[in-house]
Write a protein that holds these residues in place. Structure first.
Motif, mmCIF file in Angstrom:
data_model
loop_
_atom_site.group_PDB
_atom_site.id
_atom_site.type_symbol
_atom_site.label_atom_id
_atom_site.label_comp_id
_atom_site.label_asym_id
_atom_site.label_seq_id
_atom_site.Cartn_x
_atom_site.Cartn_y
_atom_site.Cartn_z
ATOM 1 N N ARG A 152 0.946 -1.332 -0.054
ATOM 2 C CA ARG A 152 -0.051 0.121 -0.013
ATOM 3 C C ARG A 152 1.196 1.334 0.081
ATOM 4 N N GLN A 153 1.965 1.268 0.675
ATOM 5 C CA GLN A 153 2.741 2.371 0.848
ATOM 6 C C GLN A 153 3.446 2.676 -0.659
ATOM 7 N N TRP A 154 3.995 1.677 -1.400
ATOM 8 C CA TRP A 154 4.403 1.979 -2.680
ATOM 9 C C TRP A 154 3.445 2.577 -3.542
ATOM 10 N N ARG A 155 1.975 1.811 -3.531
ATOM 11 C CA ARG A 155 0.966 2.329 -4.618
ATOM 12 C C ARG A 155 0.583 3.973 -3.972
ATOM 13 N N ASP A 156 0.811 4.223 -2.848
ATOM 14 C CA ASP A 156 0.434 5.645 -2.230
ATOM 15 C C ASP A 156 1.574 6.351 -3.085
ATOM 16 N N ALA A 158 3.169 6.003 -5.572
ATOM 17 C CA ALA A 158 2.830 6.003 -6.890
ATOM 18 C C ALA A 158 2.116 6.984 -7.587
ATOM 19 N N GLY A 159 1.278 7.594 -6.261
ATOM 20 C CA GLY A 159 0.217 8.682 -6.808
ATOM 21 C C GLY A 159 -0.780 8.563 -7.620
ATOM 22 N N GLY A 160 -1.387 7.518 -7.773
ATOM 23 C CA GLY A 160 -2.108 7.010 -9.083
ATOM 24 C C GLY A 160 -1.565 6.689 -10.248
ATOM 25 N N ARG A 161 -0.039 6.809 -10.692
ATOM 26 C CA ARG A 161 0.559 6.247 -11.806
ATOM 27 C C ARG A 161 0.475 4.663 -11.792
ATOM 28 N N PRO A 162 0.551 4.084 -12.893
ATOM 29 C CA PRO A 162 0.646 2.715 -13.233
ATOM 30 C C PRO A 162 1.953 2.224 -12.669
ATOM 31 N N VAL A 163 2.228 1.210 -11.970
ATOM 32 C CA VAL A 163 3.314 0.703 -11.359
ATOM 33 C C VAL A 163 3.857 -0.584 -11.882
ATOM 34 N N ALA A 164 5.256 -0.434 -12.405
ATOM 35 C CA ALA A 164 5.878 -1.395 -13.214
ATOM 36 C C ALA A 164 6.958 -1.809 -12.232
ATOM 37 N N MET A 165 7.286 -3.095 -12.281
ATOM 38 C CA MET A 165 8.463 -3.843 -11.572
ATOM 39 C C MET A 165 9.544 -4.456 -12.521
ATOM 40 N N PHE A 166 10.708 -4.152 -12.085
ATOM 41 C CA PHE A 166 11.823 -4.627 -12.755
ATOM 42 C C PHE A 166 12.322 -5.909 -11.719
ATOM 43 N N ALA A 167 12.783 -7.180 -12.233
ATOM 44 C CA ALA A 167 13.370 -8.134 -11.639
ATOM 45 C C ALA A 167 14.454 -8.669 -12.656
ATOM 46 N N SER A 168 15.660 -9.233 -11.897
ATOM 47 C CA SER A 168 16.585 -9.773 -12.702
ATOM 48 C C SER A 168 17.142 -11.005 -12.348
ATOM 49 N N ALA A 190 11.586 9.815 -16.902
ATOM 50 C CA ALA A 190 10.275 10.402 -17.378
ATOM 51 C C ALA A 190 9.197 10.435 -16.367
ATOM 52 N N GLY A 191 9.339 9.579 -15.487
ATOM 53 C CA GLY A 191 7.913 9.704 -14.428
ATOM 54 C C GLY A 191 6.561 9.163 -14.896
ATOM 55 N N GLU A 192 6.433 8.583 -16.051
ATOM 56 C CA GLU A 192 4.965 8.497 -16.182
ATOM 57 C C GLU A 192 4.499 7.497 -15.407
ATOM 58 N N ARG A 193 5.528 6.416 -15.067
ATOM 59 C CA ARG A 193 5.019 5.221 -14.129
ATOM 60 C C ARG A 193 5.815 5.346 -13.085
ATOM 61 N N PHE A 194 5.615 4.719 -11.951
ATOM 62 C CA PHE A 194 6.398 4.321 -10.758
ATOM 63 C C PHE A 194 6.970 2.929 -10.777
ATOM 64 N N TRP A 195 8.111 2.887 -10.501
ATOM 65 C CA TRP A 195 9.063 1.883 -10.706
ATOM 66 C C TRP A 195 9.443 0.974 -9.324
ATOM 67 N N LEU A 196 9.593 -0.326 -9.241
ATOM 68 C CA LEU A 196 9.748 -1.301 -8.138
ATOM 69 C C LEU A 196 10.912 -1.851 -8.902
ATOM 70 N N LEU A 197 12.148 -1.617 -8.259
ATOM 71 C CA LEU A 197 13.393 -2.302 -8.789
ATOM 72 C C LEU A 197 14.056 -3.226 -7.777
ATOM 73 N N THR A 198 14.500 -4.452 -8.447
ATOM 74 C CA THR A 198 14.993 -5.553 -7.511
ATOM 75 C C THR A 198 16.095 -6.447 -8.411
ATOM 76 N N LEU A 199 17.112 -6.892 -7.673
ATOM 77 C CA LEU A 199 17.824 -7.825 -8.436
ATOM 78 C C LEU A 199 17.989 -9.122 -7.285
ATOM 79 N N HIS A 200 18.540 -9.951 -8.152
ATOM 80 C CA HIS A 200 18.756 -11.383 -7.350
ATOM 81 C C HIS A 200 19.979 -11.024 -6.389
ATOM 82 N N PRO A 201 20.165 -11.643 -5.233
ATOM 83 C CA PRO A 201 21.012 -11.272 -4.222
ATOM 84 C C PRO A 201 22.466 -11.654 -4.669
ATOM 85 N N LYS A 202 22.412 -12.416 -5.680
ATOM 86 C CA LYS A 202 23.827 -12.891 -6.093
ATOM 87 C C LYS A 202 24.368 -12.086 -7.199
ATOM 88 N N CYS A 203 23.589 -10.942 -7.635
ATOM 89 C CA CYS A 203 23.958 -10.090 -8.746
ATOM 90 C C CYS A 203 25.074 -9.358 -8.236
#
Length: 354
Positions: A152-156, A158-168, A190-203
């Motif tokens: 909920r905190q992350w959605r808040d 984002a402020g109504g923007r679509p939320v994209a997630m990146f994982a690798s 660009a700020g059009e969307r809000f991003w959640l970024l994460t990587l595998h711990p071994k990266c």
């Protein structure tokens, strides 16, 4: 019957797999203990889970069962050995070396869905020294419950923007992280969307530093332990050949994959970083064919949406212990050799518990 159970992990990404099972065991009145080694050493699950920090203490506990979210388990500890898996089958390797490799250490395999149940059942009939029960995956139990505070905190934010997630993934030949950094950085800026970024711990640490630096008004960096919250919050996932793709798809949400090793109809796969904006546009407006492909794949890998996979794991384990699943053949000779290697790695040469 109240009993003590042991949770075992070798990497920090196993914590969100084991936490729902710990909750379910404790709700049933059992004692829950956690032994974390290697990459998971020093990690903790919240109390009242009790820490086991030595092999000798694990042996002395004499647990009724050991639940492992790793490829192996200490065979010298008492109790039935239950494989929970640390991810979905994403076909990084051929079947014999990958998800369906049987190492001779487990008594029970708790599979996630039909796509993996049938192959493991065939292996069990051939080997005879383990049983298979389809339970669903404990890690996903919270995904089908109420949205948690962090999501909920992350959605808040984002402020109504679509939320994209990146994982690798960390596998160098398959990782999208080095190739997509510039394209993702441009999207974040660009700020059009809000991003959640994460990587595998071994990266690689340098990749972590680059992606963490993108955090700000338009993005946050997500730690491994918070993946489920991120998957809950995101509308679309961008990834590669990581098992996060399958975790995300069980929600029937679109996934964009970069050079996936085994692309399938439910994936929007691409190989040119410059095409990321077009792939995102398609993912945020999925057509009927894509929605149907997502639903078909989700049903095949994890058809359970009730959030009760942990309870099914408990029931399956108890059925095995009671003999309701039939007897087990003797473990293969190779398991003895693996057991000796495990003893060496953990520095334990004392007596095994029975």
């Amino acid at each position: 019957m109240m009993a003590d159970y042991l949770l075992f992990a070798t990497e920090r990404y196993a914590l969100p797999i084991l936490q729902p099972l710990a909750d379910a065991l404790q709700a049933a009145g059992h004692g829950v203990h956690a032994w974390f080694v290697d990459g998971a050493a020093g990690a903790r699950l919240p109390a009242p889970v009790r820490v086991i920090d030595t092999a000798r203490a694990a042996v002395a506990l004499r647990p009724r069962a050991v639940f492992s979210a790793a490829n192996w388990v200490p065979t010298f500890v008492s109790g039935t050995k239950v494989q929970l898996f640390h991810g979905f089958n994403v076909e990084k390797r051929d079947a014999a070396r990958g998800h369906f490799r049987v190492r001779g250490m487990f008594d029970l395999y708790c599979t996630q869905g039909p796509a993996t149940t049938a192959p493991f059942e065939a292996l069990a009939r051939e080997a005879g020294h383990f049983k298979v029960v389809e339970t669903g995956w404990p890690k996903l139990d919270p995904l089908f419950g109420p949205e948690d505070a962090l999501s909920r905190q992350w959605r808040d934010k984002a402020g109504g923007r679509p939320v994209a997630m990146f994982a690798s993934t960390f596998t160098e030949r398959l990782s999208a992280a080095p190739h997509l950094y510039d394209a993702i950085a441009a999207q974040v800026a660009a700020g059009e969307r809000f991003w959640l970024l994460t990587l595998h711990p071994k990266c690689a640490p340098e990749l972590f530093a680059r992606y963490r630096a993108l955090a700000g008004a338009n993005a946050v960096f997500v730690e491994t332990e918070d993946l489920i919250s991120a998957e809950h919050a995101a509308d679309v996932l961008v990834a590669d050949t990581t098992s996060v793709v399958s975790e995300f798809v069980v929600q029937r949400k679109p996934v964009v994959t970069f050079r996936n090793r085994a692309p399938k109809p439910h994936m929007i796969d691409f190989d040119d970083p410059a095409r990321l904006p077009d792939m995102l546009a398609r993912a945020f407006a999925p057509d009927d064919a894509l929605r149907a492909a997502l639903a078909d794949y989700a049903t095949a890998i994890h058809p359970y949406h009730d959030g009760h996979s942990s309870q099914r794991v408990m029931i399956a384990t108890e059925r095995l212990l009671r003999g309701e699943l039939g007897s087990l053949a003797r473990k293969p000779f190779g398991s003895l050799l693996r057991g000796l290697q495990i003893r060496k790695d953990l520095g334990y040469w004392g007596p095994a518990a029975r």
